[in-house]
Write a protein that holds these residues in place. Structure first.
Motif, PDB file in Angstrom:
ATOM      1  N   PHE A   1       0.836  -1.195   0.000  1.00 23.28           N
ATOM      2  CA  PHE A   1       0.000   0.000   0.000  1.00 23.28           C
ATOM      3  C   PHE A   1       0.877   1.254   0.000  1.00 23.28           C
ATOM      4  CE2 PHE A   1      -2.942   3.021   2.160  1.00 23.28           C
ATOM      5  CZ  PHE A   1      -3.915   3.043   1.169  1.00 23.28           C
ATOM      6  N   ALA A   2       1.923   1.263   0.830  1.00 23.99           N
ATOM      7  CA  ALA A   2       2.836   2.410   0.881  1.00 23.99           C
ATOM      8  C   ALA A   2       3.536   2.594  -0.466  1.00 23.99           C
ATOM      9  CB  ALA A   2       3.864   2.210   1.998  1.00 23.99           C
ATOM     10  N   ARG A   3       3.916   1.488  -1.089  1.00 28.76           N
ATOM     11  CA  ARG A   3       4.568   1.570  -2.394  1.00 28.76           C
ATOM     12  C   ARG A   3       3.618   2.153  -3.449  1.00 28.76           C
ATOM     13  NH1 ARG A   3       6.130  -3.750  -3.478  1.00 28.76           N
ATOM     14  NH2 ARG A   3       4.414  -3.968  -4.921  1.00 28.76           N
ATOM     15  N   LEU A   4       2.359   1.747  -3.431  1.00 27.67           N
ATOM     16  CA  LEU A   4       1.377   2.288  -4.371  1.00 27.67           C
ATOM     17  C   LEU A   4       1.151   3.781  -4.152  1.00 27.67           C
ATOM     18  CD1 LEU A   4      -1.314  -0.530  -4.491  1.00 27.67           C
ATOM     19  CD2 LEU A   4       0.164   0.214  -6.356  1.00 27.67           C
ATOM     20  N   LEU A   5       1.072   4.173  -2.900  1.00 31.84           N
ATOM     21  CA  LEU A   5       0.858   5.591  -2.605  1.00 31.84           C
ATOM     22  C   LEU A   5       2.046   6.441  -3.030  1.00 31.84           C
ATOM     23  CD1 LEU A   5      -0.891   5.444   0.869  1.00 31.84           C
ATOM     24  CD2 LEU A   5      -1.908   6.091  -1.329  1.00 31.84           C
ATOM     25  N   ALA A   6       3.231   5.870  -2.995  1.00 34.52           N
ATOM     26  CA  ALA A   6       4.434   6.616  -3.369  1.00 34.52           C
ATOM     27  C   ALA A   6       4.582   6.769  -4.888  1.00 34.52           C
ATOM     28  CB  ALA A   6       5.665   5.928  -2.801  1.00 34.52           C
ATOM     29  N   LEU A   7       3.876   5.951  -5.656  1.00 39.90           N
ATOM     30  CA  LEU A   7       4.016   5.994  -7.110  1.00 39.90           C
ATOM     31  C   LEU A   7       3.505   7.296  -7.722  1.00 39.90           C
ATOM     32  CD1 LEU A   7       3.048   2.363  -8.138  1.00 39.90           C
ATOM     33  CD2 LEU A   7       5.317   3.397  -8.131  1.00 39.90           C
ATOM     34  N   ALA A   8       2.307   7.662  -7.378  1.00 44.78           N
ATOM     35  CA  ALA A   8       1.714   8.872  -7.956  1.00 44.78           C
ATOM     36  C   ALA A   8       0.404   9.146  -7.241  1.00 44.78           C
ATOM     37  CB  ALA A   8       1.466   8.675  -9.442  1.00 44.78           C
ATOM     38  N   PRO A   9      -0.083  10.371  -7.380  1.00 41.98           N
ATOM     39  CA  PRO A   9      -1.386  10.660  -6.779  1.00 41.98           C
ATOM     40  C   PRO A   9      -2.463   9.768  -7.410  1.00 41.98           C
ATOM     41  CG  PRO A   9      -0.341  12.673  -7.592  1.00 41.98           C
ATOM     42  CD  PRO A   9       0.505  11.526  -8.034  1.00 41.98           C
ATOM     43  N   VAL A  10      -3.398   9.392  -6.625  1.00 42.33           N
ATOM     44  CA  VAL A  10      -4.477   8.536  -7.094  1.00 42.33           C
ATOM     45  C   VAL A  10      -5.642   9.414  -7.520  1.00 42.33           C
ATOM     46  CG1 VAL A  10      -6.073   6.691  -6.446  1.00 42.33           C
ATOM     47  CG2 VAL A  10      -3.751   6.708  -5.532  1.00 42.33           C
ATOM     48  N   ARG A  11      -6.064   9.241  -8.770  1.00 42.49           N
ATOM     49  CA  ARG A  11      -7.207  10.004  -9.269  1.00 42.49           C
ATOM     50  C   ARG A  11      -8.483   9.339  -8.798  1.00 42.49           C
ATOM     51  NH1 ARG A  11      -6.723   9.129 -14.814  1.00 42.49           N
ATOM     52  NH2 ARG A  11      -8.967   9.272 -14.800  1.00 42.49           N
ATOM     53  N   PRO A  12      -9.427  10.109  -8.311  1.00 41.60           N
ATOM     54  CA  PRO A  12     -10.711   9.508  -7.928  1.00 41.60           C
ATOM     55  C   PRO A  12     -11.442   8.993  -9.172  1.00 41.60           C
ATOM     56  CG  PRO A  12     -10.726  11.898  -7.576  1.00 41.60           C
ATOM     57  CD  PRO A  12      -9.361  11.532  -8.053  1.00 41.60           C
ATOM     58  N   LEU A  13     -12.197   7.936  -8.976  1.00 42.99           N
ATOM     59  CA  LEU A  13     -12.955   7.370 -10.080  1.00 42.99           C
ATOM     60  C   LEU A  13     -14.183   8.212 -10.418  1.00 42.99           C
ATOM     61  CD1 LEU A  13     -12.796   3.599  -9.084  1.00 42.99           C
ATOM     62  CD2 LEU A  13     -11.437   4.796 -10.809  1.00 42.99           C
ATOM     63  N   ALA A  14     -14.648   8.986  -9.447  1.00 38.04           N
ATOM     64  CA  ALA A  14     -15.827   9.831  -9.653  1.00 38.04           C
ATOM     65  C   ALA A  14     -15.734  11.035  -8.736  1.00 38.04           C
ATOM     66  CB  ALA A  14     -17.095   9.039  -9.374  1.00 38.04           C
ATOM     67  N   ASP A  15     -16.394  12.129  -9.135  1.00 33.13           N
ATOM     68  CA  ASP A  15     -16.431  13.297  -8.258  1.00 33.13           C
ATOM     69  C   ASP A  15     -17.597  13.151  -7.279  1.00 33.13           C
ATOM     70  OD1 ASP A  15     -18.729  13.916  -9.675  1.00 33.13           O
ATOM     71  OD2 ASP A  15     -17.775  15.471 -10.891  1.00 33.13           O
ATOM     72  N   ALA A  16     -17.734  14.116  -6.379  1.00 34.82           N
ATOM     73  CA  ALA A  16     -18.753  14.047  -5.330  1.00 34.82           C
ATOM     74  C   ALA A  16     -20.160  13.977  -5.923  1.00 34.82           C
ATOM     75  CB  ALA A  16     -18.615  15.237  -4.399  1.00 34.82           C
ATOM     76  N   ARG A  17     -20.400  14.720  -6.996  1.00 35.00           N
ATOM     77  CA  ARG A  17     -21.740  14.751  -7.617  1.00 35.00           C
ATOM     78  C   ARG A  17     -22.072  13.377  -8.196  1.00 35.00           C
ATOM     79  NH1 ARG A  17     -23.406  16.206 -12.928  1.00 35.00           N
ATOM     80  NH2 ARG A  17     -25.608  16.704 -12.932  1.00 35.00           N
ATOM     81  N   ALA A  18     -21.127  12.756  -8.888  1.00 32.53           N
ATOM     82  CA  ALA A  18     -21.360  11.441  -9.484  1.00 32.53           C
ATOM     83  C   ALA A  18     -21.604  10.396  -8.401  1.00 32.53           C
ATOM     84  CB  ALA A  18     -20.195  11.046 -10.370  1.00 32.53           C
ATOM     85  N   LEU A  19     -20.878  10.492  -7.293  1.00 35.47           N
ATOM     86  CA  LEU A  19     -21.096   9.564  -6.178  1.00 35.47           C
ATOM     87  C   LEU A  19     -22.484   9.714  -5.589  1.00 35.47           C
ATOM     88  CD1 LEU A  19     -17.660   9.675  -4.337  1.00 35.47           C
ATOM     89  CD2 LEU A  19     -18.638   7.756  -5.603  1.00 35.47           C
ATOM     90  N   ALA A  20     -22.917  10.983  -5.407  1.00 34.30           N
ATOM     91  CA  ALA A  20     -24.257  11.238  -4.852  1.00 34.30           C
ATOM     92  C   ALA A  20     -25.337  10.669  -5.764  1.00 34.30           C
ATOM     93  CB  ALA A  20     -24.446  12.737  -4.644  1.00 34.30           C
ATOM     94  N   LEU A  21     -25.177  10.833  -7.069  1.00 35.25           N
ATOM     95  CA  LEU A  21     -26.147  10.286  -8.010  1.00 35.25           C
ATOM     96  C   LEU A  21     -26.170   8.761  -7.951  1.00 35.25           C
ATOM     97  CD1 LEU A  21     -25.613  12.588 -11.123  1.00 35.25           C
ATOM     98  CD2 LEU A  21     -27.667  12.429  -9.693  1.00 35.25           C
ATOM     99  N   ALA A  22     -25.009   8.148  -7.852  1.00 31.33           N
ATOM    100  CA  ALA A  22     -24.930   6.686  -7.784  1.00 31.33           C
ATOM    101  C   ALA A  22     -25.582   6.154  -6.520  1.00 31.33           C
ATOM    102  CB  ALA A  22     -23.475   6.233  -7.873  1.00 31.33           C
ATOM    103  N   GLU A  23     -25.431   6.871  -5.413  1.00 26.54           N
ATOM    104  CA  GLU A  23     -26.018   6.439  -4.143  1.00 26.54           C
ATOM    105  C   GLU A  23     -27.537   6.524  -4.168  1.00 26.54           C
ATOM    106  OE1 GLU A  23     -24.061   8.798  -1.210  1.00 26.54           O
ATOM    107  OE2 GLU A  23     -22.277   7.537  -1.219  1.00 26.54           O
ATOM    108  N   GLN A  24     -28.089   7.439  -4.987  1.00 21.91           N
ATOM    109  CA  GLN A  24     -29.532   7.592  -5.054  1.00 21.91           C
ATOM    110  C   GLN A  24     -30.188   6.480  -5.873  1.00 21.91           C
ATOM    111  OE1 GLN A  24     -30.176  11.515  -6.599  1.00 21.91           O
ATOM    112  NE2 GLN A  24     -29.609  12.514  -4.681  1.00 21.91           N
ATOM    113  N   ARG A  25     -29.459   5.816  -6.709  1.00 25.86           N
ATOM    114  CA  ARG A  25     -30.013   4.745  -7.570  1.00 25.86           C
ATOM    115  C   ARG A  25     -30.372   3.531  -6.804  1.00 25.86           C
ATOM    116  NH1 ARG A  25     -25.652   5.074 -12.292  1.00 25.86           N
ATOM    117  NH2 ARG A  25     -25.817   7.268 -12.591  1.00 25.86           N
TER     118      ARG A  25
END
Length: 160
Positions: A136-160
């Motif tokens: 896990f530490a090695r993965l975090l050191a590689l590069a910043p992790v891009r989120p798969l979705a923004d907050a709005r997309a997550l909220a929409l997915a949770e409502q489904r």
């Protein structure tokens, strides 16, 4: 010793033809990786062999059993005090607290338990958790992790 035919066959397959001598030397060898046989059956074998309830072998096996039970509940480690409490619940007063402390010390010395920062692990779980943390530490050191979705997309997915 109260083993059925299938259990006896499993014991012979795992331990070999010298299994009787091994079980007489330490009945808790039965609880180490033989399918269908655990601490309770090994403890019955101990009683059948007329080995005292406060025997150090029983204390060591009980400590390992308590930690295995905790792992089945999702705990990869226990603090020393918690492990002592869990083991005391299994044994009641049949094994004194100082004997359980000695059992923990002996298990650590024999590498049957890993002691790190006051916490006790089964060796395979310590290895797994250590490697997971390292990866896990090695993965975090590689590069910043891009989120798969923004907050709005997550909220929409949770409502489904």
């Amino acid at each position: 010793m109260g083993l059925g035919p299938q259990q006896s066959a499993a014991v012979i397959r795992k331990l070999g033809l010298e299994c009787e001598a091994m079980i007489r030397a330490d009945p808790y060898v039965l609880a180490r990786g033989i399918a269908g046989i655990g601490f309770a059956i090994a403890d019955r074998a101990r009683a059948a062999l007329e080995i005292a309830a406060d025997d150090p072998r029983r204390a060591r096996a009980g400590v390992l059993h308590a930690l295995r039970l905790a792992s089945e509940d999702g705990h990869t480690l226990l603090g020393r005090e918690r492990l002592l409490e869990e083991t005391r619940e299994l044994f009641g007063e049949s094994i004194p607290l100082d004997a359980l402390e000695s059992a923990i010390t002996a298990l650590v010395e024999r590498n049957d338990l890993v002691l790190e920062d006051g916490r006790l692990w089964l060796p395979h779980l310590h290895h797994s958790e250590s490697e997971l943390a390292r990866n896990f530490a090695r993965l975090l050191a590689l590069a910043p992790v891009r989120p798969l979705a923004d907050a709005r997309a997550l909220a929409l997915a949770e409502q489904r």
